[in-house]
Design an enzyme around this catalytic site. Structure first.
Site, PDB file in Angstrom:
ATOM      1  N   ASP A 105      -8.653  -6.894  -4.099  1.00 30.56           N
ATOM      2  CA  ASP A 105      -8.250  -5.553  -3.658  1.00 30.56           C
ATOM      3  C   ASP A 105      -8.876  -4.514  -4.580  1.00 30.56           C
ATOM      4  O   ASP A 105      -8.582  -4.488  -5.773  1.00 30.56           O
ATOM      5  CB  ASP A 105      -6.715  -5.464  -3.697  1.00 30.56           C
ATOM      6  CG  ASP A 105      -6.180  -4.132  -3.168  1.00 30.56           C
ATOM      7  OD1 ASP A 105      -6.978  -3.219  -2.889  1.00 30.56           O
ATOM      8  OD2 ASP A 105      -4.949  -4.027  -3.026  1.00 30.56           O
ATOM      9  N   HIS A 139      -7.800  -5.443   0.177  1.00 33.32           N
ATOM     10  CA  HIS A 139      -6.521  -4.728   0.278  1.00 33.32           C
ATOM     11  C   HIS A 139      -5.666  -5.255   1.434  1.00 33.32           C
ATOM     12  O   HIS A 139      -4.434  -5.267   1.349  1.00 33.32           O
ATOM     13  CB  HIS A 139      -6.807  -3.238   0.454  1.00 33.32           C
ATOM     14  CG  HIS A 139      -5.592  -2.380   0.451  1.00 33.32           C
ATOM     15  ND1 HIS A 139      -4.722  -2.348  -0.619  1.00 33.32           N
ATOM     16  CD2 HIS A 139      -5.082  -1.526   1.375  1.00 33.32           C
ATOM     17  CE1 HIS A 139      -3.733  -1.505  -0.340  1.00 33.32           C
ATOM     18  NE2 HIS A 139      -3.930  -1.003   0.857  1.00 33.32           N
ATOM     19  N   SER A 152       0.833  -1.196   0.000  1.00 30.68           N
ATOM     20  CA  SER A 152       0.000   0.000   0.000  1.00 30.68           C
ATOM     21  C   SER A 152       0.880   1.264   0.000  1.00 30.68           C
ATOM     22  O   SER A 152       1.760   1.394  -0.850  1.00 30.68           O
ATOM     23  CB  SER A 152      -0.924  -0.054   1.224  1.00 30.68           C
ATOM     24  OG  SER A 152      -1.955   0.882   1.121  1.00 30.68           O
TER      25      SER A 152
END
Lengths: 391, 222
Positions: A333, A366, A166
């Site tokens: 995600d 995610h 991320s």
């Protein structure tokens, strides 16, 4: 950031055991750090932890870049009583994916953070009062600049790797672009060369929740009786939804109710469904450890990050790096969808870099980069070992 | 049981040309220092040899995770992708050679993958089994049986091979995708033969080097 609690693992030979956070001051004036709009910042206090031993050739160091609200404490426990381990404990330790018998692992809190590294919570130089919103704007580039200085301070010229998911993946990309000679591998998980408009939208809602909280006091809530914890909790709740997937929410909570089998028909009851209760819990826990101003700065830095824009084009950003890349994306995600990783991969091919890319099946959205540790480890081990041996 | 086994014995099975042989043939036809993309690269052995011997810049494409991990262990860069979904992530003209060995007959749309190969690379190097081989014909004529390959694991109903083609069939496909054949090598009893006599009857597989018809003139092949 939902790593499983495992209170009985202290005896585990695969744990790094007891660790403590260390601190260093870098960029002492006149060597101040020039941030975003040319403001000067210094000295910069940096909180970091290390695990394993630096080899004699100083060639086995791996830097872990944390995601939005992470910190330097990535593995082990701070005290024997600690119920919770570092946020990526499953990946880091003797024999694990980042094998501390082999590698020297470093993790540091980011610039602008609130977990020990200089940020809006830190006192303004020469005063006792926190910067609050007078803290200068910082970018992901600035965060990486600070971490590179830390790495050099530790006597390391070249990292074996930088790894992150991320926002951490964005940092690892920036590492490769900004310090092309300092990196031998970059591992980019569930990330992208920029945040999507949808991601910016969610960040905007989070920030709005904070600044409209009646206890925000234009950022100067530190000496007030109350702080904008409702707004911050709401920001976290919204963000947390983006970390999950439809399937994972359905599986974990469904439409199940928290306290009863029947609707209460009470409008103000906020935790009737289990998913509601869960989000409230996440929000509540988050405000205990995070600073609202820091959240504003870090989400903005994330919105602004645009590797292609900063370097002319994506292939251009990768034109100088000698690093090998491992890029992973996860089927469910939707914050950093697979297409974002493909864009990185495509640019790396065009820039003629060494790239390995995997699209992993995972139901966890995610959050997969934190939860699918086994799948990650399976690839990370041979990838790092080969790069290490190829030196 | 015994009768069925006898029948199995009679049945002709297409030999899988040994990887060592096709790899050698491919190796011979790839220029020093080329950028090579290997589609369905498996454990990455061909690529790592190309890097070692021909100083090639290499990249593999593979679906199987296990094979990908073998690639990583060998330091071979590899992208996980399904060839049936095309090569979208691959920029045009980014390779000198795209290699597709013993895989064309397994993809859903062979013409699409050929077009894609010629988009991302200047030249496509393709190895295909030849179902025009005389024993396949004989087998069909005499026993009326569908051709299968020598791998014990597969029968006609579970074979990964979706498309059967002979050498003239493949040449037709090359026309369809508006490519031209730079070189055709028939693999006959373990040897690669150029301009073989009655190739479509004698070859169990064939190696083709293709390029776009519109492509600028390339240096002559070795």
């Amino acid at each position: 950031m939902s790593t499983e609690d495992s209170p009985h693992k202290d005896a585990d030979e695969r744990s790094v055991g007891l660790v403590s956070t260390q601190y260093v001051d870098l960029f002492a004036p006149p060597q101040s750090l020039k941030v975003a709009e040319g403001n000067l910042l210094g000295p910069v206090h940096v909180a970091y932890e290390t695990y394993g031993t630096l080899s004699e050739k100083r060639d086995n160091a791996i830097f872990v870049c944390h995601a939005l609200t992470g910190d330097a404490h990535v593995a082990g426990r701070h005290s024997a009583k600690d119920e919770k381990t570092g946020w990526w404990d499953e990946l880091i330790g003797p024999g694990k994916g980042l094998d501390t018998n082999k590698y020297f692992v470093i993790c540091a809190n980011v610039l602008g953070g609130c977990q020990g590294t200089t940020g809006p919570l830190s006192p303004k130089p020469g005063t006792e009062t926190p910067y609050a919103l007078e803290f200068p704007f910082v970018t992901i580039g600035d965060m990486v600049e600070v971490h590179a200085a830390l790495v050099r301070h530790l006597g390391i010229e070249r990292l074996l790797g930088a790894i992150g998911g991320s926002l951490g993946g964005m940092q690892a990309l920036e590492w490769a672009a900004r310090f092309p000679d300092m990196l031998r591998t970059a591992v980019i998980l569930a990330s992208g060369p920029r945040l999507s408009a949808q991601g910016i939208a969610f960040n905007a809602v989070g920030r709005r929740a904070i600044v409209t909280d009646p206890h925000f006091y234009k950022g100067n809530y530190y000496n007030q009786d109350d702080d904008p914890h409702f707004g911050l909790a709401l920001a976290r709740m919204v963000a947390h939804i983006t970390y999950l997937s439809e399937a994972s929410i359905e599986k974990k909570f469904g439409r199940r109710l928290q306290h009863s089998d029947q609707f209460a028909y009470e409008l103000m009851r906020e935790t009737e469904f289990q998913i509601e209760s869960y989000l409230h819990h996440q929000g509540k826990r988050f405000v205990e450890r995070f600073d609202a101003n820091s959240y504003l700065y870090l989400t903005r830095a994330m919105d602004y990050f645009d590797l292609a824009k900063a370097y002319g084009s994506l292939p251009e950003a990768f034109s100088a790096t000698q690093s090998r890349f491992l890029v992973t994306s996860y089927t469910t995600d939707w914050l950093f969808p697979i297409a974002q990783s493909r864009e990185i991969v495509s640019a790396l091919i065009q820039a003629r870099r060494h790239v390995t890319a995997v699209e992993l099946e995972s139901p966890y959205g995610h959050d997969s980069f934190l939860l699918e540790v086994d799948q990650l480890e399976e690839m990370l081990k041979p990838f790092l070992a080969e790069a290490y041996a190829a030196n | 049981m015994s009768t069925s086994r006898t029948k199995e014995k009679r049945r002709y099975k297409m030999p899988n040309p040994s990887a060592a042989l096709t790899d050698r043939v491919i190796m011979e036809h790839i220029d020093e220092g080329s950028r090579v993309l290997d589609l369905g690269c498996g454990d990455g052995l061909l690529l790592s040899e190309l890097r070692r011997i021909k100083s090639a810049e290499i990249l593999g494409v593979e679906m199987s995770r296990r094979a990908m991990i073998q690639c990583m262990t060998a330091g071979v860069p590899v992208i996980q992708a399904d060839l049936d979904l095309g090569l979208e992530a691959f920029p045009s003209q980014s390779f000198d050679f795209a290699v597709l060995s013993q895989t064309l007959q397994q993809v859903r749309h062979p013409h699409v993958i050929l077009e894609e190969m010629l988009r991302v690379a200047n030249r496509a190097l393709v190895v295909v089994p030849n179902y025009g081989h005389w024993r396949v014909r004989w087998n069909q004529l005499l026993w009326g049986r569908a051709p299968v390959s020598s791998s014990e694991r597969y029968q006609w109903y579970n074979t990964p091979n979706l498309h059967l083609m002979s050498m003239p069939d493949f040449r037709d496909l090359v026309d369809v995708v508006e490519a031209r054949i730079v070189k055709e090598l028939a693999i006959i009893r373990g040897r690669a033969v150029e301009q073989a006599w009655a190739a479509n009857v004698r070859a169990d597989s064939a190696v083709y080097i293709l390029e776009r018809k519109s492509a600028d003139a390339h240096a002559p092949m070795p």
